[in-house]
Design a protein around this motif. Sequence first.
Motif, PDB file in Angstrom:
ATOM      1  N   GLY A  39       0.384  -0.654   0.088  1.00 52.40           N
ATOM      2  CA  GLY A  39      -0.186   0.018   0.367  1.00 52.40           C
ATOM      3  C   GLY A  39       0.524   1.421   0.214  1.00 52.40           C
ATOM      4  O   GLY A  39       2.093   1.415  -0.342  1.00 52.40           O
ATOM      5  N   ALA A  40       0.237   2.356   0.282  1.00 50.12           N
ATOM      6  CA  ALA A  40       0.833   3.225  -0.004  1.00 50.12           C
ATOM      7  C   ALA A  40       1.698   4.103   2.084  1.00 50.12           C
ATOM      8  O   ALA A  40       1.868   3.189   2.736  1.00 50.12           O
ATOM      9  N   THR A  41       3.115   4.221   1.208  1.00 51.10           N
ATOM     10  CA  THR A  41       3.835   4.808   2.141  1.00 51.10           C
ATOM     11  C   THR A  41       3.221   6.209   2.878  1.00 51.10           C
ATOM     12  O   THR A  41       2.427   6.403   2.071  1.00 51.10           O
ATOM     13  N   LEU A  42       3.822   6.643   3.997  1.00 50.79           N
ATOM     14  CA  LEU A  42       3.101   7.139   5.047  1.00 50.79           C
ATOM     15  C   LEU A  42       4.502   7.932   5.626  1.00 50.79           C
ATOM     16  O   LEU A  42       5.341   7.355   6.090  1.00 50.79           O
ATOM     17  N   VAL A  43       4.162   9.075   5.880  1.00 47.58           N
ATOM     18  CA  VAL A  43       5.822   9.970   6.317  1.00 47.58           C
ATOM     19  C   VAL A  43       5.042  10.862   7.450  1.00 47.58           C
ATOM     20  O   VAL A  43       4.149  11.699   6.524  1.00 47.58           O
ATOM     21  N   GLY A  44       5.679  11.420   8.763  1.00 51.38           N
ATOM     22  CA  GLY A  44       4.999  12.415   9.225  1.00 51.38           C
ATOM     23  C   GLY A  44       5.745  12.387  10.799  1.00 51.38           C
ATOM     24  O   GLY A  44       6.091  11.282  11.105  1.00 51.38           O
ATOM     25  N   PRO A  45       5.476  13.020  11.564  1.00 50.05           N
ATOM     26  CA  PRO A  45       5.770  13.187  13.252  1.00 50.05           C
ATOM     27  C   PRO A  45       5.069  12.117  13.717  1.00 50.05           C
ATOM     28  O   PRO A  45       4.496  11.341  13.983  1.00 50.05           O
ATOM     29  N   SER A  46       6.335  12.025  14.692  1.00 48.53           N
ATOM     30  CA  SER A  46       6.297  10.610  15.592  1.00 48.53           C
ATOM     31  C   SER A  46       7.145  10.864  16.885  1.00 48.53           C
ATOM     32  O   SER A  46       7.815  11.657  17.312  1.00 48.53           O
ATOM     33  N   ILE A  47       6.550  10.036  17.967  1.00 50.08           N
ATOM     34  CA  ILE A  47       7.252  10.594  19.578  1.00 50.08           C
ATOM     35  C   ILE A  47       6.568   9.728  20.588  1.00 50.08           C
ATOM     36  O   ILE A  47       5.765   8.234  20.144  1.00 50.08           O
ATOM     37  N   GLY A  65      -0.841   8.585   0.642  1.00 49.63           N
ATOM     38  CA  GLY A  65      -2.029   7.961   0.292  1.00 49.63           C
ATOM     39  C   GLY A  65      -2.889   8.418   0.140  1.00 49.63           C
ATOM     40  O   GLY A  65      -4.449   8.091  -0.066  1.00 49.63           O
ATOM     41  N   ASN A  66      -3.280   9.996  -0.055  1.00 44.86           N
ATOM     42  CA  ASN A  66      -4.364  10.482   0.202  1.00 44.86           C
ATOM     43  C   ASN A  66      -5.265  10.513   1.668  1.00 44.86           C
ATOM     44  O   ASN A  66      -6.869  10.563   1.740  1.00 44.86           O
ATOM     45  N   SER A  67      -4.606  10.080   2.173  1.00 42.18           N
ATOM     46  CA  SER A  67      -5.171   9.997   4.188  1.00 42.18           C
ATOM     47  C   SER A  67      -4.592  10.225   4.897  1.00 42.18           C
ATOM     48  O   SER A  67      -3.263  10.775   5.091  1.00 42.18           O
ATOM     49  N   GLY A  93      -1.881  -1.323  19.196  1.00 44.39           N
ATOM     50  CA  GLY A  93      -2.835  -0.100  19.430  1.00 44.39           C
ATOM     51  C   GLY A  93      -3.450  -0.293  18.685  1.00 44.39           C
ATOM     52  O   GLY A  93      -3.446  -0.984  17.415  1.00 44.39           O
ATOM     53  N   PRO A  94      -4.596   1.014  18.310  1.00 40.31           N
ATOM     54  CA  PRO A  94      -4.987   1.361  16.931  1.00 40.31           C
ATOM     55  C   PRO A  94      -4.766   2.270  16.834  1.00 40.31           C
ATOM     56  O   PRO A  94      -3.564   2.882  16.515  1.00 40.31           O
ATOM     57  N   SER A  95      -5.607   2.267  15.538  1.00 39.93           N
ATOM     58  CA  SER A  95      -5.189   3.188  13.592  1.00 39.93           C
ATOM     59  C   SER A  95      -6.662   3.933  13.265  1.00 39.93           C
ATOM     60  O   SER A  95      -6.992   2.833  13.599  1.00 39.93           O
ATOM     61  N   ILE A  96      -5.802   4.970  13.481  1.00 40.88           N
ATOM     62  CA  ILE A  96      -7.952   5.336  12.367  1.00 40.88           C
ATOM     63  C   ILE A  96      -6.987   5.880  11.748  1.00 40.88           C
ATOM     64  O   ILE A  96      -6.117   6.595  11.535  1.00 40.88           O
ATOM     65  N   GLN A  97      -8.126   6.071  10.327  1.00 41.50           N
ATOM     66  CA  GLN A  97      -7.967   6.032   9.164  1.00 41.50           C
ATOM     67  C   GLN A  97      -8.081   7.062   8.266  1.00 41.50           C
ATOM     68  O   GLN A  97     -10.112   7.088   8.145  1.00 41.50           O
ATOM     69  N   LEU A  98      -8.295   8.458   8.674  1.00 41.70           N
ATOM     70  CA  LEU A  98      -8.735   9.365   7.508  1.00 41.70           C
ATOM     71  C   LEU A  98      -8.754   9.188   6.197  1.00 41.70           C
ATOM     72  O   LEU A  98      -7.846   9.662   6.105  1.00 41.70           O
ATOM     73  N   TYR A  99      -9.728   9.545   4.985  1.00 37.56           N
ATOM     74  CA  TYR A  99      -9.897   9.656   3.898  1.00 37.56           C
ATOM     75  C   TYR A  99     -10.833  10.289   3.461  1.00 37.56           C
ATOM     76  O   TYR A  99     -12.211  10.545   4.418  1.00 37.56           O
ATOM     77  N   ASP A 100     -11.232  11.202   2.576  1.00 34.79           N
ATOM     78  CA  ASP A 100     -12.076  11.454   1.340  1.00 34.79           C
ATOM     79  C   ASP A 100     -13.994  10.721   1.776  1.00 34.79           C
ATOM     80  O   ASP A 100     -13.175   9.915   0.368  1.00 34.79           O
TER      81      ASP A 100
END
Length: 154
Positions: A39-47, A65-67, A93-100
């Motif tokens: 699937g899509a590669t996702l990038v962002g802040p992490s702590i 990936g538009n999400s 843990g949980p993961s929530i994907q938000l998309y159009d």
Amino acid sequence: MKKLFTILGCIALFAFSTTNVKAQNYKTGLGLGIDFGDGATLVGPSIRHHFSPKAAIQGDVLFGGNSTIIQGFLQYNSSIPGAKGLDWYLGGGPSIQLYDGGSSFYLVPMVGLDYKFSGAPLALALDWRPRLYIGSNDSDFNAGRFGLGFRYTF
């Protein structure tokens, strides 16, 4: 689903109670998280923050990936004897994907390695994080997902 939570809870309690040796190499790490694989590669802040010698929490907000994916993990960690600065960890843990037009909910177990560079405030983490989709009428399992973290530690 209730059985899954019960099993994960028992594993976590066992893991947290088995030893009292200091494990973490840093208190808090802040940086870049990358989730890649099928699937899509996702990038962002992490702590990642160690709130006890054997336990940490990690939070990511990832884009791609538009999400947008918001996820949080509880992790048990322990040092690897003879490998200074290297810890292994497991959790999930949980993961929530938000998309159009909607959103999706996932449960994400993980197992990985975290290395704190000696003499530098840097840590590198690599983990395997398969995803279990929980939908209203179905479910799906994606075993081909991985995480990579680059963090400044303090």
